[in-house]
Design a protein around this motif. Structure first.
Motif, mmCIF file in Angstrom:
data_model
loop_
_atom_site.group_PDB
_atom_site.id
_atom_site.type_symbol
_atom_site.label_atom_id
_atom_site.label_comp_id
_atom_site.label_asym_id
_atom_site.label_seq_id
_atom_site.Cartn_x
_atom_site.Cartn_y
_atom_site.Cartn_z
ATOM 1 N N CYS A 78 0.860 -1.230 -0.179
ATOM 2 C CA CYS A 78 0.009 -0.079 -0.013
ATOM 3 C C CYS A 78 0.798 1.348 -0.011
ATOM 4 C CB CYS A 78 -0.856 -0.168 1.131
ATOM 5 S SG CYS A 78 -1.952 -1.349 1.192
ATOM 6 N N SER A 98 -3.906 -5.695 -2.639
ATOM 7 C CA SER A 98 -2.979 -5.030 -2.674
ATOM 8 C C SER A 98 -1.925 -4.834 -3.647
ATOM 9 C CB SER A 98 -2.209 -4.785 -1.147
ATOM 10 O OG SER A 98 -3.284 -4.625 -0.244
ATOM 11 N N ALA A 139 -4.781 3.204 -2.123
ATOM 12 C CA ALA A 139 -3.819 2.777 -1.116
ATOM 13 C C ALA A 139 -4.270 2.753 0.312
ATOM 14 C CB ALA A 139 -2.518 3.164 -1.494
ATOM 15 N N LEU A 159 -6.826 0.242 1.258
ATOM 16 C CA LEU A 159 -6.249 -1.067 1.542
ATOM 17 C C LEU A 159 -5.630 -1.378 2.751
ATOM 18 C CD1 LEU A 159 -5.655 -1.938 -2.389
ATOM 19 C CD2 LEU A 159 -7.084 -3.557 -1.126
ATOM 20 N N TYR A 160 -5.034 -0.146 2.923
ATOM 21 C CA TYR A 160 -4.028 -0.240 4.197
ATOM 22 C C TYR A 160 -4.710 -0.458 5.479
ATOM 23 C CZ TYR A 160 -1.254 2.429 7.638
ATOM 24 O OH TYR A 160 -0.449 2.535 8.597
#
Lengths: 363, 273
Positions: A55, A213, A271, A274-275
């Motif tokens: 990410c 990711s 990003a 998904l983190y």
């Protein structure tokens, strides 16, 4: 070959994508199907850690697009990352349902704690996955567009623009710290249970998030690589190297900038989204100016204007951070600062630049 | 929504007033233009007409307002008063820099400004008129017709051999020609060329003179230059600017005998006695 020419000539990128494919296939197998006592077993902790690095790598790619190619040094890109993260976190909060401490069907725990009666309007829709997914793109994108439209039209550039982006992320941090904002204040959003009905604690969910990711990084990388190989990519370089030349050739520089800045912010948002499920929390600390600066350092270390370099830089610097903050926590910030100075002075094109120079002198 | 899309379209701007109307033989009109910066009159009631297809040289001492005049024509600076028309119908004061570039006014900067990491060919591709629409921008390859146009311009500015070399490694003179080539890719009616031969060798100067002379006729060319030898080799009409206004205009030989011009160029000494 089946690959288009713009990808075929990008050898470093192909190597990076191949590594991603190997990781995307290998890590799930080594985690799920190799028994825990086997030496090749990859722990779930490592899976989440690697997912986190990927990410960060996507965030770095998004920064490189605007900095390396268009010359806009954004020191506030972590803000878009955090906004994407909050959008995802809001969805995950709504999925908790009655399993919270207070067991309220609609309100997250922190709202019950603040004696709120009803869900604020801006939380509506976040119980739907599709809506949250849309917002992950729309919220950072809209902010970047509005910000970019005004900043670039007023021809704010260079260090002034960098300072404004720092102010932007700092202002957002202060705002999100406030309980009245309705985003959990200081504590942020946490205690997530599941996503689309799959438990976030289970190994298989973690592996899927890791693979997603990797896919997002590959997709984001390919989109950026394609963009810079089109004529638009040459316009970006022209804007970076001589904004006036681009303008007197008839390009609407401020529109191109706003458009690419918006696209970059959306990548950063993905990003961040998904983190959050992989680390299990999002709080206002993610807006801290230092985070954005760190991300710029990853890009510089890897090599700006290369797109591959930022991926390498993000993974290496974060791996060192994970290792150093455990082994010698007090040294980390000095190491980071020293790294930035060293790279700026000795490796203006980062690690990728070093490799290229080696190859050129060898041939 | 379609409004938004056209706003987002990097090209967005539609040609504002149709084709340039130069039926009266004049392509560019500057009338009673004045601009001052912090009380300093950089351009003072300047009137200037450039004929269609004409090659005009503009000379004048430092601070005479030559670059400011270029800035006004290309939209970088807005004058305080006055009128600036391109042909009889297009009011340049209503347009910004990209719009002015698109209706056919190309500008070469004093310092050669090419995009150094890109090859000579890519620099020309960048400048190609018609490449600015979003769809054109998102293509990765050239059409046959585009390739031919670029090849023709490379030939014309003498850089066919250098097509694949990065602009940054070209010699100073070649960079200047490449920039002129970029202007040609824009298919302009009017070329504004700021000190094209500064730092050039005599042989390069000669080639530049030939190039600019070959452009006149099909284009109007305005050259700002200090080098008198070069001015003599290209221009039929010369305008002398001084303190933001036209001091004299005519053939170079006439001007060199003009008492005011001599005074300005030789300093104030003659005037004192």
């Amino acid at each position: 070959m089946l690959l288009p020419r713009w990808l075929l000539s990008d050898r470093a990128g192909l190597v990076m994508l191949a590594v991603l494919v190997i990781l995307g296939v290998g890590v799930p197998i080594l985690n799920l199907w190799v028994p825990p006592d086997h030496p090749l077993h990859v722990t779930s902790y490592t899976v989440a850690l690697l997912g986190k690095y990927l990410c960060y790598a996507l965030l770095a790619v998004s920064i490189d697009l605007v900095w390396g190619y268009m010359g806009i040094l954004s020191l506030g890109h972590a803000a878009f990352f955090a906004l994407g993260g909050y959008c995802c976190g809001m969805y995950l909060m709504r999925q908790i349902g009655t399993r919270g401490v207070y067991g309220h069907p609609d309100l997250p725990d922190f709202m019950v704690f603040l004696n709120w009666e009803a869900l604020p309007w801006y939380w509506f829709g976040f119980d739907q996955f599709w809506f949250a997914a849309l917002m992950v793109l729309a919220v950072p994108g809209l902010l970047a567009f509005v910000f970019g439209w005004f900043a670039f039209r007023s021809r704010v550039s260079g260090v002034y623009l960098s300072i404004i982006t720092q102010a932007l992320t700092y202002a957002l941090m202060l705002a999100f710290f406030r309980n009245e904002m309705g985003f959990g204040g200081n504590n942020g959003l946490t205690d997530f249970k599941d996503v689309l009905g799959f438990s976030l604690q289970s190994d298989s969910t973690r592996v899927v998030l890791f693979v997603l990711s990797a896919l997002a990084l590959a997709g984001g990388y390919l989109a950026c690589r394609w963009l810079v190989s089109t004529r638009m990519g040459r316009v970006l370089v022209a804007i970076r190297d001589s904004e006036d030349r681009a303008r007197f050739l008839g390009y609407r520089v401020e529109r191109v900038k706003a458009l690419v800045f918006t696209f970059s912010a959306m990548l950063a948002g993905v990003a961040g989204a998904l983190y959050v499920p992989q680390v299990g929390i999002i709080n206002p600390g993610e807006f801290a100016p230092l985070n954005s600066i760190e991300a710029v350092i990853w890009v510089a270390v890897g090599g700006r204007g290369t797109l591959v370099g930022p991926v390498v830089g993000a993974v290496l610097v974060n791996y060192s951070k994970t290792w150093l903050t455990t082994a010698l926590p007090e040294v980390w910030l000095f190491a980071l600062g020293g790294l930035f100075v060293a790279v700026t002075l000795l490796l203006p094109y980062g690690l990728i630049g070093l490799l290229r120079r080696r190859r050129e002198s060898a041939s | 929504m379609s409004e938004l899309i056209s706003e987002l379209d990097a090209a967005g701007m539609h040609a504002p007033a149709g084709p340039v109307d130069a039926t009266h033989g004049i392509l560019l009109y500057l009338e009673e233009v004045s601009v001052s910066f912090d009380g300093f009159k950089a351009i003072d009631n300047l009137s200037l007409y450039i004929g269609d297809g004409e090659l005009r040289c503009i000379i004048g001492p430092n601070g005479a307002g030559k670059t400011t005049m270029m800035d006004i024509i290309t939209g970088k600076t807005k004058p305080d008063t006055g009128r600036v028309f391109f042909g009889q119908t297009i009011d340049l004061l209503k347009l910004d820099e990209p719009a002015i570039a698109r209706i056919g006014i190309g500008r070469k900067f004093q310092k050669p400004t090419v995009i150094e990491p890109l090859t000579a060919l890519e620099n020309l591709e960048l400048a190609m008129s018609g490449a600015r629409r979003l769809r054109g921008l998102l293509s990765t390859r050239l059409t046959g017709e585009e390739r031919d146009r670029i090849a023709a311009v490379l030939e014309r500015v003498g850089l066919s051999e250098q097509a694949q070399r990065p602009a940054g490694v070209l010699a100073h003179g070649q960079k200047q020609w490449l920039e002129i080539g970029m202007l040609l890719m824009q298919e302009p009616r009017l070329l504004l060329v700021d000190e094209p031969v500064a730092g050039m060798t005599p042989a390069e100067m000669e080639r530049t003179a030939e190039l600019l002379k070959s452009l006149a006729g099909s284009h109007s060319v305005v050259v700002v230059e200090h080098d008198m030898g070069f001015v003599r080799s290209i221009a039929d009409r010369v305008t002398v600017l001084h303190q933001g206004r036209v001091l004299a205009e005519g053939r170079l030989e006439e001007l060199q005998a003009h008492p005011k011009v001599i005074e300005v160029y030789l300093g104030g000494e003659d005037a004192r006695h």
